[in-house]
Design a protein around this motif. Structure first.
Motif, PDB file in Angstrom:
ATOM      1  N   SER A 205      16.127  12.982  25.798  1.00  0.00           N
ATOM      2  CA  SER A 205      15.882  11.898  24.838  1.00  0.00           C
ATOM      3  C   SER A 205      16.856  11.971  23.669  1.00  0.00           C
ATOM      4  N   TRP A 209      19.775   9.418  22.514  1.00  0.00           N
ATOM      5  CA  TRP A 209      19.811   8.901  21.137  1.00  0.00           C
ATOM      6  C   TRP A 209      21.215   9.040  20.560  1.00  0.00           C
ATOM      7  N   GLN A 242      10.824   4.258  25.475  1.00  0.00           N
ATOM      8  CA  GLN A 242      11.545   4.011  24.226  1.00  0.00           C
ATOM      9  C   GLN A 242      13.033   4.379  24.275  1.00  0.00           C
ATOM     10  N   PRO A 243      13.425   5.530  24.852  1.00  0.00           N
ATOM     11  CA  PRO A 243      14.852   5.866  24.856  1.00  0.00           C
ATOM     12  C   PRO A 243      15.711   4.822  25.570  1.00  0.00           C
ATOM     13  N   ARG A 246      15.798   1.424  23.491  1.00  0.00           N
ATOM     14  CA  ARG A 246      16.749   1.463  22.369  1.00  0.00           C
ATOM     15  C   ARG A 246      18.176   1.238  22.853  1.00  0.00           C
ATOM     16  N   ASP A 283       7.266   9.536  24.366  1.00  0.00           N
ATOM     17  CA  ASP A 283       8.540  10.180  24.039  1.00  0.00           C
ATOM     18  C   ASP A 283       8.378  10.931  22.725  1.00  0.00           C
ATOM     19  N   SER A 286      10.899   9.839  19.602  1.00  0.00           N
ATOM     20  CA  SER A 286      10.679   8.569  18.915  1.00  0.00           C
ATOM     21  C   SER A 286       9.255   8.384  18.420  1.00  0.00           C
ATOM     22  N   GLU A 287       8.296   9.048  19.083  1.00  0.00           N
ATOM     23  CA  GLU A 287       6.896   8.803  18.734  1.00  0.00           C
ATOM     24  C   GLU A 287       6.283   9.916  17.894  1.00  0.00           C
ATOM     25  N   GLY A 290       9.484  10.669  15.217  1.00  0.00           N
ATOM     26  CA  GLY A 290       9.585   9.345  14.610  1.00  0.00           C
ATOM     27  C   GLY A 290      10.594   9.277  13.483  1.00  0.00           C
ATOM     28  N   PHE A 293      14.270   8.596  14.111  1.00  0.00           N
ATOM     29  CA  PHE A 293      14.384   8.592  15.567  1.00  0.00           C
ATOM     30  C   PHE A 293      13.486   7.553  16.229  1.00  0.00           C
ATOM     31  N   ALA A 294      12.643   6.909  15.459  1.00  0.00           N
ATOM     32  CA  ALA A 294      11.766   5.881  16.021  1.00  0.00           C
ATOM     33  C   ALA A 294      12.548   4.597  16.272  1.00  0.00           C
ATOM     34  N   PHE A 295      12.125   3.872  17.286  1.00  0.00           N
ATOM     35  CA  PHE A 295      12.734   2.568  17.550  1.00  0.00           C
ATOM     36  C   PHE A 295      11.608   1.619  17.940  1.00  0.00           C
TER      37      PHE A 295
END
Length: 419
Positions: A205, A209, A242-243, A246, A283, A286-287, A290, A293-295
């Motif tokens: 992940s 990113w 999420q990865p 994004r 993830d 992101s979660e 966050g 790194f959150a999206f």
């Protein structure tokens, strides 16, 4: 000159300089807790890098400081009974001290608690949404250096993987803030390093990113083909959810820069499948971590708005930008990212200018004009430049007046100049 430093000798040098723990640590370029450790363990042996730093500081000290240190050193050595072979008891005692102070076993911050502490610090700085970019950069750099120093000494494979992850995460934060500060080359180099550390840590992940950030940088450098290459590389390793979502939104910007509206629609549609997948694929980056790194939905909508702006599609851009602002304002006030909110407001204004809605554009810029100069980063300035270009192209006197206000806003800060 070569010298084997101990914690006691390091503290003697500190006393000779008259510096506090904080000042001494800053002058050396080490953590304050490292200096505290030397005070608590006078017979410890600092790591090689610290040995070199201490030697350099002494070599560069003035005569008075060097004299005070020499006197202190002589007292320390005299207190140990000189340097002869000594009695059997003294030799045995010295052997015990050497074993107790073995740097391979007693390196600073080498326990699991220290690794967890660094991970917690890295997470906290990632979530510092309203902190100034330079402050985030400085804090992330300190945490990264602490993790790198600890990684050089740890012997536990599991700890090493976690430390590589901390180095990768903080390097990624530094890359992101360097981008906000307008240092794109620095950002790209840090993002590449973050990707490598993420690979060492086995963290797909974070790898994805970092590749996404490199793609973003390529978009800003008007190199969409390179950005799409990063996108494809990231998509091959990005976990579901999420990865991948994004990466697709970043790719929408790349396709927009190539004036490929059809591909923009396709990649945004594919992103919706990733959104659905994220409901069953969590993830951590992101979660759970966050922050930067959150999206979430806000960033996704803002990214789509920017893509349609690149294609001069005012209605689509305004729709997505207003969605983004709605999502941002649902967040608690303390967690609302001022940079993203103001950037999206500028995009709303630019979209309305494409639609010949001058009053709507002025309304969208009202809060942006009130933003303090120190918070006007290169991203905001670049977006404002697009609005300024449209305003300058108009012959409407009111548009020219607004163009002057935008130009004044730009010149009141050190961000990217108008083009």
């Amino acid at each position: 000159m070569e010298r084997r430093w101990t914690g006691e000798l390091a503290c003697a040098l500190q006393a000779a300089t008259g510096l506090t723990n904080e000042q001494f640590a800053e002058r050396l370029g080490v953590a304050v807790r490292t200096v505290s450790y030397w005070h608590s363990r006078p017979t410890c042996s600092p790591v090689p890098m610290a040995q070199d730093l201490l030697t350099t500081m002494l070599d560069r000290a003035n005569d008075a400081t060097r004299q005070r240190f020499t006197e202190a050193k002589n007292r320390i050595e005299a207190g140990r009974g000189g340097g002869g072979s000594g009695s059997v008891e003294e030799v045995m005692s010295a052997a015990v001290a050497d074993a107790a102070d073995d740097p391979l076993l007693n390196g600073p911050r080498s326990d699991r608690e220290s690794v967890d502490s660094l991970r917690a610090e890295a997470t906290a700085i990632a979530r510092a949404g309203n902190t100034k970019a330079l402050d985030v950069f400085t804090a992330a750099r300190r945490i990264r250096e602490d993790a790198r120093n600890l990684a050089r000494q740890t012997r536990r494979v599991s700890d090493l993987a976690d430390l590589y992850l901390v180095v990768g995460q903080t390097g990624a934060l530094m890359a992101s803030t360097a981008f906000d500060l307008g240092h794109w080359d620095t950002s790209a180099a840090l993002a590449r390093a973050a990707h490598k550390y993420a690979e060492l840590a086995g963290h797909a992940s974070l790898q994805a990113w970092a590749l996404g950030l490199n793609a973003t940088l390529a978009n800003w450098a008007s190199e969409p083909d390179m950005a799409l290459a990063y996108f494809e590389q990231g998509l091959r390793i990005a976990p579901a959810g999420q990865p991948r979502l994004r990466l697709r939104y970043i790719a929408s910007r790349s396709f927009a820069l190539t004036e490929d509206a059809h591909s923009v629609r396709e990649v945004l549609a594919a992103a919706e499948d990733d959104r659905a997948a994220s409901e069953s694929h969590s993830d951590e980056l992101s979660e759970e971590i966050g922050g930067e790194f959150a999206f979430g939905d806000a960033r996704a909508a803002a990214c789509a708005a920017a893509s349609w702006l690149d294609l001069a599609r005012g209605e689509e851009a305004e729709r997505y930008a207003l969605q983004a602002l709605e999502h941002y304002h649902r967040l608690p006030a303390a967690r609302r990212p001022y940079s993203q909110i103001n950037g999206t407001a500028i995009d709303v204004a630019t979209a309305r200018l494409h639609m010949n809605d001058l009053d709507g554009a002025r309304s969208a810029l009202a809060d942006v004009f009130g933003l303090p100069a120190e918070k006007r980063n290169v991203s905001l300035s670049g977006r404002m430049a697009k609005a300024h270009k449209l305003l300058r192209a108009s012959r409407d006197p009111e548009a020219q007046r607004l163009a002057s206000e935008v130009a004044e806003w730009q010149t009141s800060n050190s961000a990217q100049p108008l083009q």
